[in-house]
Each structure stands twice: as structure tokens, then as C-alpha cells.
Design an enzyme around this catalytic site. Structure first.
Site, short mmCIF file in Angstrom:
data_model
loop_
_atom_site.label_atom_id
_atom_site.label_comp_id
_atom_site.label_asym_id
_atom_site.label_seq_id
_atom_site.Cartn_x
_atom_site.Cartn_y
_atom_site.Cartn_z
N HIS A 157 0.84 -1.21 0.00
CA HIS A 157 0.00 0.00 0.00
C HIS A 157 0.87 1.25 0.00
CE1 HIS A 157 -3.97 -1.62 0.20
NE2 HIS A 157 -3.84 -2.18 1.38
N CYS A 231 0.54 1.78 -5.84
CA CYS A 231 -0.38 2.65 -6.57
C CYS A 231 0.20 4.06 -6.72
CB CYS A 231 -1.72 2.73 -5.86
SG CYS A 231 -2.60 1.17 -5.78
N ARG A 240 0.25 2.40 -11.64
CA ARG A 240 1.22 1.72 -10.78
C ARG A 240 2.60 2.34 -10.95
NH1 ARG A 240 -2.86 0.46 -9.21
NH2 ARG A 240 -3.76 -1.62 -8.81
#
Length: 254
Positions: A157, A231, A240
Site C-alpha cells: 500500500h 499505486c 502503478r
């Protein structure tokens, strides 16, 4: 002088308007508070909870490894002379990969990135609830394991839930990334960075990683690669960000 009279129906309409107005205002305030609480939960509480859990898992792994010395390894203690050059080594840096295949969602390695002051568990798979939302970095299951020929690919993340890859964009060519397992510490050297590509760009995690959307980015020969994905831009999942490195040193754990 004539005194105007206010009819009862007019008073009732005014009363209804006041009730509707104040009820609407109360609902808006309540909704605003709920949204604020949700934002605080996502941006603060999930990070705090995930980071604490990830740190405890790292400490547990280190205690486990310390109490259970690894089997003898034939891996060389360092890369051959001249291996650490710019984009990384020549792809022939040896090293026995960690023994046994990890179970799904099992934390089995520790990722360290000195530039980012990052130390986080690596778990098998990229399941959000069982891996990524716990603040771990997830291993793409169909890619290779640390030290193996091919591509050891990871996802994490960038925002919320520990956000281990929040500052992945700060990595630069030549930076070191370490992956420690029960058996060895594998050092990769960052060689190439892809600032933005499609989430469907599967080429970035192939054994010889090269972007399918932007073929100028990637490698063209077999080697021992590391891929880090997250991300981008921040607080979105539209694209990405990809960082690649090559194995340049392997040190058996004593």
C-alpha cells in the site's frame, strides 16, 4: 391604523419550514462528523494499527530465526568482484533461496529499505484483508522467491493500512534493498524506475521484467530481479509505480 393579521395557515407553513431547515442542518452536521471520523480512521487509525502489527511480526520473525539457526548454506558471502555496477550485477549472483514454500498469507521474510527507513514483513500473496491491509508487503505468488533466478515481485500500500510504500518514489538508482529470510540476507541494487504504468501491465513482474505499456522501461536479459509495485498518484489506484533492482550480494545468516 390597521394591524395585519397572520393567518394560522401561514404560521403552520413557517413552523414546517423551520422544522425542515433545522432537521436538514442536523443531518448535514451529523453526516459531516461521520465523514470526518471515517477519514480519521482511514488515514490515521489504520496506519497506526497496521504499523504496530507489522513491527510485532518482524520482531517475532527475528526471534524465531534467532532461536532456530538456519541449515548450512553454500551461498557465497558476497557478490563476485564488479557485480555491483550501476544497474546491478550480471544476474549470476548465487545464493540458495529460503527453504520450503510459504503458505498463503504467511509472513516469511523481512524487507528493509535503508533510504526509506523501512522495515516490514513480506507475506505470501497479495490478498488485501489478509496481507496488504495488515501493513505487510505481499509477494506475487507466481513470481520467484528471494535469491532465485527470475523476478521476486512485491506489492504494498502507498496510502492507509501502514502504507509501507508511501515514499517508494524517493528511491534512486544505486539504492540498496535487503530481503532477509531464515537462511540468508539478499541485497538488491535499484537499477530502473517506471514512474507510471497501467495496473494491467503484467510485463513488469515477468521473470525478465519489461513494461508492456512502455517497452523502453525494463530489462532484456535473464537475471535475479526484485520488483516493487504500488499505486500512484497518492490516494488513487489509477496507475502503478514500479521500482526494479538486481541481486548484488547474498550473505548467509549465521
Amino acid at each position: 391604523m390597521r394591524i395585519p393579521l397572520v393567518q394560522h395557515s401561514t404560521r403552520r407553513r413557517r413552523e414546517r419550514f423551520r422544522r425542515v431547515f433545522f432537521t436538514g442542518a442536523e443531518l448535514l452536521v451529523t453526516g459531516g462528523v461521520l465523514v470526518l471520523l471515517l477519514v480519521v480512521h482511514q488515514l490515521w487509525w489504520t496506519n497506526l494499527e497496521a504499523r504496530e502489527g507489522a513491527e510485532r511480526r518482524v520482531e517475532a520473525l527475528e526471534r524465531e530465526w534467532g532461536a532456530d539457526p538456519p541449515a548450512a548454506s553454500s551461498a557465497s558471502a558476497s557478490a563476485p568482484p564488479g557485480a555491483d555496477r550501476g544497474n546491478g550485477g550480471d544476474g549470476n549472483v548465487g545464493g540458495r533461496p529460503s527453504s520450503g514454500a510459504p503458505r498463503a498469507s504467511q509472513a516469511y521474510a523481512v524487507l528493509r529499505i535503508p533510504r526509506l527507513h523501512l522495515r516490514v514483513p513480506v507475506a505470501e500473496g497479495i490478498d488485501k484483508r489478509k496481507v496488504l491491509n495488515k501493513g505487510y508487503v505481499g509477494h506475487y505468488t507466481h513470481t520467484q522467491q528471494p535469491g532465485q533466478q527470475g523476478n521476486f515481485a512485491l506489492a504494498g500500500h502507498r496510502n492507509t493500512h501502514g502504507e509501507p510504500f508511501r515514499y517508494l518514489n524517493r528511491l534512486r538508482k544505486g539504492d540498496k534493498v535487503e530481503v532477509e529470510t531464515r537462511d540468508a540476507v539478499y541485497t538488491y541494487t535499484v537499477g530502473r524506475i517506471l514512474p507510471r504504468t497501467s495496473p494491467r501491465d503484467s510485463g513488469v513482474i515477468q521473470p525478465v521484467p519489461r513494461s508492456l505499456d512502455r517497452p523502453a522501461y525494463g530489462y532484456g536479459t535473464p537475471g535475479r530481479y526484485l520488483t516493487l509495485t504500488t499505486c500512484t498518484p497518492e490516494y488513487t489506484s489509477r496507475y502503478r509505480l514500479v521500482v526494479w533492482g538486481q541481486l548484488t550480494a547474498t550473505e548467509p545468516r549465521r
